[in-house]
Scaffold this motif. Structure first.
Motif, PDB file in Angstrom:
ATOM      1  N   ALA A 175      24.265  -8.343 -16.739  1.00 55.27           N
ATOM      2  CA  ALA A 175      23.526  -7.111 -16.456  1.00 55.27           C
ATOM      3  C   ALA A 175      23.183  -6.407 -17.767  1.00 55.27           C
ATOM      4  CB  ALA A 175      24.363  -6.188 -15.569  1.00 55.27           C
ATOM      5  N   VAL A 176      22.116  -5.616 -17.751  1.00 55.18           N
ATOM      6  CA  VAL A 176      21.777  -4.825 -18.940  1.00 55.18           C
ATOM      7  C   VAL A 176      22.462  -3.473 -18.912  1.00 55.18           C
ATOM      8  CG1 VAL A 176      19.559  -5.946 -19.321  1.00 55.18           C
ATOM      9  CG2 VAL A 176      19.673  -3.895 -17.883  1.00 55.18           C
ATOM     10  N   GLY A 177      22.958  -3.049 -17.742  1.00 53.16           N
ATOM     11  CA  GLY A 177      23.585  -1.745 -17.669  1.00 53.16           C
ATOM     12  C   GLY A 177      24.484  -1.596 -16.459  1.00 53.16           C
ATOM     13  N   THR A 218      29.376  -2.782 -26.385  1.00 48.73           N
ATOM     14  CA  THR A 218      28.055  -2.861 -27.005  1.00 48.73           C
ATOM     15  C   THR A 218      27.090  -3.758 -26.246  1.00 48.73           C
ATOM     16  OG1 THR A 218      28.781  -4.691 -28.435  1.00 48.73           O
ATOM     17  CG2 THR A 218      29.027  -2.452 -29.300  1.00 48.73           C
ATOM     18  N   SER A 219      27.563  -4.454 -25.245  1.00 49.85           N
ATOM     19  CA  SER A 219      26.698  -5.396 -24.536  1.00 49.85           C
ATOM     20  C   SER A 219      26.031  -4.783 -23.317  1.00 49.85           C
ATOM     21  CB  SER A 219      27.506  -6.622 -24.095  1.00 49.85           C
ATOM     22  OG  SER A 219      28.515  -6.257 -23.168  1.00 49.85           O
ATOM     23  N   HIS A 254      21.816   5.758 -26.438  1.00 49.65           N
ATOM     24  CA  HIS A 254      21.314   4.474 -25.917  1.00 49.65           C
ATOM     25  C   HIS A 254      20.025   4.043 -26.590  1.00 49.65           C
ATOM     26  CE1 HIS A 254      24.369   4.281 -22.831  1.00 49.65           C
ATOM     27  NE2 HIS A 254      24.042   5.463 -22.425  1.00 49.65           N
ATOM     28  N   ASP A 255      19.895   4.356 -27.875  1.00 48.06           N
ATOM     29  CA  ASP A 255      18.700   3.929 -28.582  1.00 48.06           C
ATOM     30  C   ASP A 255      18.765   2.447 -28.962  1.00 48.06           C
ATOM     31  OD1 ASP A 255      17.511   6.383 -28.491  1.00 48.06           O
ATOM     32  OD2 ASP A 255      18.433   7.076 -30.357  1.00 48.06           O
ATOM     33  N   ARG A 256      19.979   1.898 -28.911  1.00 46.19           N
ATOM     34  CA  ARG A 256      20.115   0.502 -29.318  1.00 46.19           C
ATOM     35  C   ARG A 256      19.524  -0.419 -28.256  1.00 46.19           C
ATOM     36  NH1 ARG A 256      25.114   2.098 -27.247  1.00 46.19           N
ATOM     37  NH2 ARG A 256      25.930   0.809 -25.580  1.00 46.19           N
ATOM     38  N   GLN A 257      19.380  -1.664 -28.613  1.00 48.66           N
ATOM     39  CA  GLN A 257      18.925  -2.663 -27.665  1.00 48.66           C
ATOM     40  C   GLN A 257      20.130  -3.405 -27.106  1.00 48.66           C
ATOM     41  OE1 GLN A 257      15.888  -5.326 -28.892  1.00 48.66           O
ATOM     42  NE2 GLN A 257      14.394  -3.713 -29.219  1.00 48.66           N
ATOM     43  N   VAL A 258      20.060  -3.725 -25.834  1.00 53.86           N
ATOM     44  CA  VAL A 258      21.103  -4.506 -25.182  1.00 53.86           C
ATOM     45  C   VAL A 258      20.452  -5.738 -24.577  1.00 53.86           C
ATOM     46  CG1 VAL A 258      22.765  -4.557 -23.296  1.00 53.86           C
ATOM     47  CG2 VAL A 258      22.560  -2.507 -24.701  1.00 53.86           C
ATOM     48  N   ASN A 259      20.972  -6.885 -24.918  1.00 53.75           N
ATOM     49  CA  ASN A 259      20.412  -8.151 -24.436  1.00 53.75           C
ATOM     50  C   ASN A 259      18.921  -8.252 -24.745  1.00 53.75           C
ATOM     51  OD1 ASN A 259      22.919  -8.752 -23.421  1.00 53.75           O
ATOM     52  ND2 ASN A 259      22.443  -8.169 -21.320  1.00 53.75           N
TER      53      ASN A 259
END
Length: 371
Positions: A175-177, A218-219, A254-259
């Motif tokens: 999942a992304v979130g 972080t994922s 949550h500015d970072r990228q996940v997956n």
């Protein structure tokens, strides 16, 4: 005065649904499309009017949006109009063919609701044996076509001890979130509030768990919804960390990228309660509400322009003014940051400006804690 455009617009595409979730905001349940649903043409007109206000994230929800045979045409129309489109579904109707149609329609993200980390917990809350496994299959089908999928979880007494298991399940499913929804006692939720609502102190525990988890996870994108007091907790905890010499990025940015997927566009949280200020909810009958859990009508898109409702509603004007908040919310130094859940205040007291009834914080000063 001209207000900023909405950042999120949720549209209840239909009241029809194949499940019988005991916490659903809807009082009347339907297992098929209803004649009150906006027609395809009305849906296109709504999209045009929303687009005139800006480029908010357009969330197709329900009921179960996949009940609508025209949902793919609607999603494509919204996407072609320039709106970022998300789909909120229970996942049980999705197979490989449906997943491919969803992706082809321009949907950028899908959320699937899980109310437990195992079949027994989830199926009991969803009212349909086998719904957990069906949702898992739908989730995997969406991931196979490359769509980012988040898990939505309503936290209540039945699953409050499963947070770590839900986190692990989200990671296992790629999942992304993981978005935690704190139960709001409206609609069908009123009937289960006494049994299922966690206490104000338990809210604090859940939200502190979320803050702690965000520091090491972080994922996944982690987010609390219908829990505006998280912004107070985040500010206080961050100040405590800073005093101890621990410097961290602001967890909820949550500015970072996940997956590989950027979150900024689909993550519109800038402060606590956004009802009528950053988000609104359009019902399947065209009524415009501050959010899906605050059932006070600001207007109806069948008789009014969406942009006029957003700009001119007296209800929205009140919700945009933190000086009108009452009780401890009105004297709290975090009132502009948090505002308390207006839907929860309304559900418990009948007054949407009353203090948040499930907040354990007792304000003692107006001095702002700086981050």
């Amino acid at each position: 005065m001209t207000y900023p455009p909405p950042r999120l617009v949720f549209w209840e595409t239909t009241a029809g649904c194949n499940l019988r979730c005991i916490h659903c905001r809807r009082v009347t349940l339907a297992d098929q499309l209803t004649p009150q649903d906006l027609s395809t043409e009305e849906s296109f007109r709504l999209i045009d009017q929303i687009r005139e206000t800006g480029r908010p994230v357009f969330v197709l929800s329900g009921g179960e949006p996949l009940f609508r045979p025209d949902i793919y045409d609607i999603a494509r129309y919204a996407s072609d109009a320039g709106l970022p489109v998300a789909l909120a579904t229970n996942g049980t109707l999705i197979d490989d063919a449906v997943a491919a149609k969803i992706k082809a329609s321009g949907v950028q993200r899908v959320s699937i609701s899980f109310d437990g980390a195992d079949a027994a917990t989830h199926d009991m809350f969803r009212g349909l044996p086998g719904s957990f496994e069906a949702a898992i299959r739908g989730f995997k089908a969406l991931r196979r076509v490359g769509l980012p999928v988040q898990i939505n979880t309503t936290v209540a007494n039945h699953n409050k001890v499963q947070l770590e298991a839900m986190l692990q399940m989200a990671k296992d499913l790629d999942a992304v979130g993981l978005h935690l929804f704190l139960l709001v006692p409206v609609g069908c939720g009123v009937e289960i509030a006494d049994d299922q609502m966690i206490s104000a102190q338990e809210y604090e525990q859940v939200l502190n768990w979320l803050y702690d988890t965000e520091q090491i996870e972080t994922s996944l994108q982690l987010k609390a919804t219908c829990a505006p007091h998280y912004f107070r907790i985040m500010r206080v905890r961050r100040a405590e960390d800073k005093r101890r010499g621990i410097l961290k990025d602001l967890p909820a940015s949550h500015d970072r990228q996940v997956n590989g997927h950027p979150h900024g566009q689909m993550h519109a949280a800038t402060k606590g309660c956004l009802a009528g200020t950053g988000v609104c909810f359009v019902s399947h009958r065209g009524e415009v509400f501050p959010c899906g859990y605050l059932p006070i009508e600001a207007g109806n898109v069948r008789t009014q322009e969406f942009g006029n409702i957003w700009q001119d509603s007296s209800l929205f004007a009140e919700l945009r003014n933190p000086e009108l908040l009452e009780g401890k919310c009105g004297i709290c130094q975090f009132k502009s940051l948090c505002s308390g859940c207006r839907a929860r205040a309304y559900g418990v007291t009948g007054n949407y400006l009353a203090e948040e009834p499930f907040c354990a914080y007792q304000p003692e000063t107006r001095e702002i804690i700086l981050n």
